[in-house]
Design a protein around this motif. Structure first.
Motif, PDB file in Angstrom:
ATOM      1  N   ASP A 129       0.849  -1.200   0.000  1.00  0.00           N
ATOM      2  CA  ASP A 129       0.000   0.000   0.000  1.00  0.00           C
ATOM      3  C   ASP A 129       0.881   1.246   0.000  1.00  0.00           C
ATOM      4  O   ASP A 129       2.079   1.184  -0.258  1.00  0.00           O
ATOM      5  N   ASN A 130       0.322   2.376   0.314  1.00  0.00           N
ATOM      6  CA  ASN A 130       1.071   3.643   0.278  1.00  0.00           C
ATOM      7  C   ASN A 130       1.589   4.072   1.650  1.00  0.00           C
ATOM      8  O   ASN A 130       1.976   5.225   1.824  1.00  0.00           O
ATOM      9  N   ALA A 131       1.575   3.153   2.620  1.00  0.00           N
ATOM     10  CA  ALA A 131       1.991   3.523   3.971  1.00  0.00           C
ATOM     11  C   ALA A 131       3.484   3.822   4.067  1.00  0.00           C
ATOM     12  O   ALA A 131       3.932   4.510   4.973  1.00  0.00           O
ATOM     13  N   GLY A 132       4.273   3.294   3.140  1.00  0.00           N
ATOM     14  CA  GLY A 132       5.705   3.548   3.167  1.00  0.00           C
ATOM     15  C   GLY A 132       6.509   2.310   3.518  1.00  0.00           C
ATOM     16  O   GLY A 132       5.987   1.303   4.005  1.00  0.00           O
ATOM     17  N   GLN A 133       7.822   2.421   3.295  1.00  0.00           N
ATOM     18  CA  GLN A 133       8.718   1.273   3.458  1.00  0.00           C
ATOM     19  C   GLN A 133       8.773   0.768   4.890  1.00  0.00           C
ATOM     20  O   GLN A 133       8.725  -0.446   5.135  1.00  0.00           O
ATOM     21  N   SER A 243       7.519   5.466  10.427  1.00  0.00           N
ATOM     22  CA  SER A 243       7.352   6.781   9.796  1.00  0.00           C
ATOM     23  C   SER A 243       8.197   6.934   8.538  1.00  0.00           C
ATOM     24  O   SER A 243       8.040   7.921   7.810  1.00  0.00           O
ATOM     25  N   LYS A 245       8.939   6.557   5.021  1.00  0.00           N
ATOM     26  CA  LYS A 245       8.367   6.188   3.726  1.00  0.00           C
ATOM     27  C   LYS A 245       9.440   5.566   2.845  1.00  0.00           C
ATOM     28  O   LYS A 245       9.202   4.628   2.094  1.00  0.00           O
ATOM     29  N   TYR A 246      10.656   6.108   2.953  1.00  0.00           N
ATOM     30  CA  TYR A 246      11.837   5.549   2.294  1.00  0.00           C
ATOM     31  C   TYR A 246      12.971   5.552   3.324  1.00  0.00           C
ATOM     32  O   TYR A 246      12.872   6.152   4.379  1.00  0.00           O
ATOM     33  N   GLU A 284      14.548  10.473  -1.412  1.00  0.00           N
ATOM     34  CA  GLU A 284      14.104   9.304  -0.663  1.00  0.00           C
ATOM     35  C   GLU A 284      14.765   9.203   0.710  1.00  0.00           C
ATOM     36  O   GLU A 284      14.278   8.485   1.581  1.00  0.00           O
TER      37      GLU A 284
END
Length: 528
Positions: A129-133, A243, A245-246, A284
């Motif tokens: 999903d778009n929640a992040g890495q 927290s 995302k990358y 990133e």
């Protein structure tokens, strides 16, 4: 200051000795030990696909009960990479019964799922999903129930170069080893040992390929740049940051070196992963850099990534930099100051005017070939009769993103002052009736130039003599700006040889961590 170097291992032979002892006694018996089978070194000739082999033992745990593979493969690549099905087919071939959690951007086609269901593996498809890495990794490792987990990101093949028993053996026999990885090979055939060292000084994180220690044909690392295996319980103690995302892996290993300095990450280069080596954009790593007060990252290939308050980047902020007594300048701020100074010196030269370094800017070039790490402004002199020429540079200066304002004009050709400004910086431009480079030209002599942050700039004719007579005793020792010492002017005698006490002990920019004499300790501090 965070010191990220694996040289903190007190006994470099401990790992190797403990490994030999564990192999002999087979203490854990999770996997069987191994040994080199050849009586001569030609045992594996000519391909050397054999040499070290597993010793049969009665007590061991089946590998599929020890390891879960978490494969993060957002998209399926074309040839020469394998398809999702071919990768899973490889797992089934070499490790039947292994559980694989495959994270993909899109759900697999029903026909592919049907084919996978026929393989002798446990399989689960997880949709990213778009929640992040960071959040993704937390969710994926939370699904793991085996003692060990292999996180394989961007692998393109699964073959017999991936030796899971070898990786488990390293983790099982040596409790100090927390993470183990291997070498990696990209789709161009370019191989990398998979091991990097990290250093952190003056808000600069430097990543270097290489190693200082090895044990049992594995090398000790600060950062593993490929797939990693660890004990599943490790992520209870050292979780991924949700927290992020990358940059979640950068953050993980950064905290690992800080919070578990006695533990070890190792790459065993005989274990090789074929991977897709994706370019990591600077943006990133913004969250990672801001979290750990990193203003510059230097990659193993020399690439510089700027953060903090570096001018010209949409994701940086001037508010992230401050000038404080006892603390050195952010490398981003040093570069910002160097930029405006070099720009003005080029503009001055192109206009036909005479300009030359003065004061602390002059000393920075003489002592460091760059900005003084504790400077608070810039100082340049121009020929007073060139006042109108400098004034006409205003539009060119403003077009470059700086400002130029007149402090006072010229009277009888004797003086003049401009304030050249950029975010957080002011460069004082003083009008002089004569100075070294102007006098050199008048005599038909080529002006003396000193290297400053990659650019040759005008200096007094004899920079060393000028500096010695300008600042007096001990000029090649260091002392912070006269305003930091609350002197009434720049003409008060200096007492160099010590830095002011750092107001934030342990901060990577504390000046008192450095000797206050010499310049080599600042060799990777100043912009170049």
């Amino acid at each position: 200051m965070l010191k990220i170097l694996n040289q903190n291992i007190s006994d470099e032979n401990m790992l190797e000795d403990s490994q030999k002892e564990s192999v002999t006694q087979n203490a854990r018996k999770e996997v069987c030990p191994e040994k080199f089978m050849g009586k001569l070194l030609n045992y594996g000739y000519p391909l050397f696909r054999k040499g070290f082999e597993r010793i049969d033992c009665k007590e061991f745990v089946p590998i599929e009960k020890l390891v879960t593979i978490v494969a993060i493969l957002p998209k399926e690549l074309g040839k020469p990479a394998q398809s999702y099905f071919e990768i899973l087919q490889g797992v089934a071939k070499y490790y039947p019964g292994m559980r694989v959690i495959l994270a993909t951007q899109k759900d697999l086609e029903p026909s592919v799922k049907s084919e996978i269901s026929k393989l002798k593996i446990g399989f689960e498809n997880h949709i990213i999903d778009n929640a992040g890495q960071g959040a993704l990794l937390i969710e994926l490792v939370g699904k793991v129930s085996t003692p060990y987990v292999l996180i394989a990101s961007n692998i393109t093949h699964f073959d017999d170069d991936i030796n899971l028993e070898r990786m488990v053996r390293v983790l099982s026999y040596e409790p100090r080893v927390t993470f183990v990885g291997g070498a990696h090979r990209n789709l161009r055939g370019e191989w990398d040992i998979g091991c990097q060292q990290m250093a952190f000084k003056n808000m600069t994180a430097t990543y270097m390929g290489g190693y200082y220690r090895s044990f049992n044909e594995c090398v000790v690392c600060d950062y593993l740049s490929g797939s990693i295996m660890t004990r599943s319980e490790t992520f209870k103690e050292l979780q991924f940051d949700a927290s992020m995302k990358y940059g979640a892996f950068h953050d993980l290993f950064w905290r690992f070196r800080k919070e578990m300095p006695e533990n070890i990450a190792a790459s065993c280069p005989d274990v090789m992963f074929n991977i897709y080596s994706r370019e990591i954009d600077d943006v990133e790593l913004v969250a990672f850099a801001n979290k750990h007060l990193i203003h510059r990252i230097i990659d193993p290939d020399g690439r510089v990534r700027w953060y903090g308050c570096r001018k010209g980047y949409s994701y940086t902020s001037a508010g992230l930099c401050k000038k404080v007594s006892g603390m050195g300048l952010s490398p981003a701020e040093m570069e910002n100051l160097a930029d405006v100074i070099k720009f003005f010196m080029r503009a001055c030269h192109a206009s036909g005017a005479f300009c030359e370094f003065q004061s602390g800017t002059m000393m920075g070039a003489v002592k460091f070939n760059g900005v003084l790490p504790w400077d608070i402004d810039g100082d340049i002199v121009f020929l007073a009769k060139n006042f109108s020429v400098i004034e006409k540079l205003k539009s060119k200066i403003e077009k470059a993103g700086y400002t130029l304002s007149v402090g006072y004009g010229v009277k009888d050709g004797r003086t003049g002052y401009f304030a050249l400004k950029t975010t957080n910086w002011k460069v004082d431009l003083w009008g002089f009736t004569e100075f070294g480079s102007h006098m050199d030209v008048a005599k038909g002599v080529i002006p003396t130039k000193v290297m400053f942050s990659g650019q040759w700039v005008n200096h007094p004719h004899n920079p060393g003599l000028f500096a010695r007579n300008r600042y007096g005793n001990g000029i090649y020792r260091h002392q912070e700006h006269w305003r930091r010492h609350k002197h009434s002017s720049a003409w008060i005698l200096y007492n160099p040889g010590s830095f002011l006490e750092c107001p934030e002990p342990g901060h990577s920019s504390c000046l008192d961590q450095y000797p206050a004499d010499g310049n080599m300790q600042f060799s990777d501090y100043c912009p170049s």
